[in-house]
Write an enzyme that holds these catalytic residues in place. Sequence first.
Site, PDB file in Angstrom:
ATOM      1  N   SER A  49       0.855  -1.192   0.000  1.00  0.00           N
ATOM      2  CA  SER A  49       0.000   0.000   0.000  1.00  0.00           C
ATOM      3  C   SER A  49       0.893   1.245   0.000  1.00  0.00           C
ATOM      4  O   SER A  49       2.115   1.148   0.142  1.00  0.00           O
ATOM      5  CB  SER A  49      -0.871   0.004   1.258  1.00  0.00           C
ATOM      6  OG  SER A  49      -0.021   0.116   2.388  1.00  0.00           O
ATOM      7  N   ASP A  82      -1.225  -1.678  -3.920  1.00  0.00           N
ATOM      8  CA  ASP A  82      -2.571  -1.811  -3.358  1.00  0.00           C
ATOM      9  C   ASP A  82      -3.148  -0.404  -3.139  1.00  0.00           C
ATOM     10  O   ASP A  82      -2.480   0.460  -2.545  1.00  0.00           O
ATOM     11  CB  ASP A  82      -2.436  -2.569  -2.017  1.00  0.00           C
ATOM     12  CG  ASP A  82      -3.767  -3.054  -1.469  1.00  0.00           C
ATOM     13  OD1 ASP A  82      -4.730  -3.188  -2.245  1.00  0.00           O
ATOM     14  OD2 ASP A  82      -3.828  -3.323  -0.245  1.00  0.00           O
ATOM     15  N   GLY A 189      -9.383  -4.505   7.771  1.00  0.00           N
ATOM     16  CA  GLY A 189      -9.116  -4.544   9.202  1.00  0.00           C
ATOM     17  C   GLY A 189      -9.769  -5.730   9.900  1.00  0.00           C
ATOM     18  O   GLY A 189     -10.399  -6.582   9.272  1.00  0.00           O
ATOM     19  N   HIS A 222     -11.531  -7.704  -1.850  1.00  0.00           N
ATOM     20  CA  HIS A 222     -10.728  -7.031  -0.817  1.00  0.00           C
ATOM     21  C   HIS A 222     -11.314  -7.374   0.552  1.00  0.00           C
ATOM     22  O   HIS A 222     -12.396  -7.913   0.651  1.00  0.00           O
ATOM     23  CB  HIS A 222     -10.785  -5.513  -1.021  1.00  0.00           C
ATOM     24  CG  HIS A 222      -9.872  -5.026  -2.098  1.00  0.00           C
ATOM     25  ND1 HIS A 222      -8.820  -4.171  -1.848  1.00  0.00           N
ATOM     26  CD2 HIS A 222      -9.830  -5.290  -3.419  1.00  0.00           C
ATOM     27  CE1 HIS A 222      -8.191  -3.919  -2.981  1.00  0.00           C
ATOM     28  NE2 HIS A 222      -8.778  -4.582  -3.958  1.00  0.00           N
ATOM     29  N   SER A 224     -10.531  -9.537   2.752  1.00  0.00           N
ATOM     30  CA  SER A 224     -10.897 -10.952   2.770  1.00  0.00           C
ATOM     31  C   SER A 224     -10.186 -11.773   3.834  1.00  0.00           C
ATOM     32  O   SER A 224     -10.081 -12.995   3.704  1.00  0.00           O
ATOM     33  CB  SER A 224     -10.661 -11.564   1.390  1.00  0.00           C
ATOM     34  OG  SER A 224     -11.600 -11.023   0.492  1.00  0.00           O
TER      35      SER A 224
HETATM   36  P1  13P Z   1      -7.981  -7.491   5.272  1.00  0.00           P
HETATM   37  O1  13P Z   1      -7.914  -6.344   6.240  1.00  0.00           O
HETATM   38  O2  13P Z   1      -9.283  -8.237   5.394  1.00  0.00           O
HETATM   39  O3  13P Z   1      -6.841  -8.414   5.393  1.00  0.00           O
HETATM   40  O4  13P Z   1      -7.975  -6.893   3.798  1.00  0.00           O
HETATM   41  C1  13P Z   1      -6.790  -6.485   3.180  1.00  0.00           C
HETATM   42  C2  13P Z   1      -7.051  -5.779   1.901  1.00  0.00           C
HETATM   43  O5  13P Z   1      -8.121  -5.824   1.312  1.00  0.00           O
HETATM   44  C3  13P Z   1      -5.939  -4.981   1.337  1.00  0.00           C
HETATM   45  O6  13P Z   1      -6.328  -4.269   0.193  1.00  0.00           O
END
Ligand code: 13P
Length: 349
Positions: A49, A82, A189, A222, A224
């Site tokens: 990210s 990301d 999160g 996302h 997930s």
């Molecule tokens: P999580 O917080 O469910 O692991 O999601 C991460 C995500 O979608 C990063 O883009």
Amino acid sequence: MLVSMRQGLDEASKGGYGVGAFNVNNMEQIQSIMEAARETKSPVIVQASRGARSYSQDRFLYHLMVAATELYPEIPTVLHLDHGNSPATCKSAIEMGFTSVMMDGSLMEDGKTPSSFEHNVAVTREVVEMAHAKGVTVEGEIGCLGGIEDGHGAGGDGLEHLTDPDQAVEFVEKTGLDALAIAIGTSHGAYKFSKAPTGETLKMDTLIEIHRRLPNVHLVMHGSSSVPKDLQDIINQYGGKLKPTWGVPVEEIQLGIRNGVRKINVDTDNRLAITGAIRKVLFESPEKFDPRDYMKPARDAMKKVVAERMTEFGQAGHGKDYAPLPISEMIKGYANGSLDPRPSMAGAR
Ligand code: 13P
């Protein structure tokens, strides 16, 4: 050599499996993913990210990824941005050597305010033109996820800005992207659902409808992480204070994979695994102060989660199915139209 995400997703589509995209900030997380991939013989998507790029001063991260391809040459490895918040952020990632970028135009450049459809189309189209000229893959997003991570997100519980299937079709047609992230009630999160999700809170029916309209488009889930109870318990057992919470059950992700999902984003589960392992060492052995004493178990704990997900998503065993195409071949494919998306199935609308 870092490889194209588009080719990896096309291969996943042929093989009917999904590919986990795991977030990283540091060397140990990259090592965990690469070891899990070697053990399970999986192709790999590593994603960073904006927060991760800034934490690692960008170039540390890039060179760690180059090291990963040198040490694990048999594994097709993608480096993906990301949630890029603007064409400029995507451009800097492409210049750095990322082989795939996400332009998240579902939010304005502040990474918080939901944008208009027109804004989203305009910025995503701009990135598609810039990225495809360099052979780089583009993921876009229509609809907004819930929650906030690394200062990025619309907040809320993820049900406020669900993807509209009609808009999804128009978005793909107007942008020419390679992969489409959709909003079906998940959030970034640990705090996604206050009880086990149902069809009211996790809208798998919306995902299935989008896939019916866009059968040839790679879908991305996302938010997930499954937020397993055993990982929560380890943190709380050793002095943590997580409130009870539920994530996305793996069976729902597998249902998604049977309905066009090719990329599954997971960050939180790995964060939980790392933190639990570190807490355990520091709690049980308060005399220890060598970072390796807790970073090694942290790395092992993350590797275990990643290997489990690689197996559950079906990518295990597919690491050697195909010879990665050089990015120069991807440039040609985008230029001659052979990599154009084929959004709609005749008569599906
Ligand atoms: P999580 O917080 O469910 O692991 O999601 C991460 C995500 O979608 C990063 O883009």
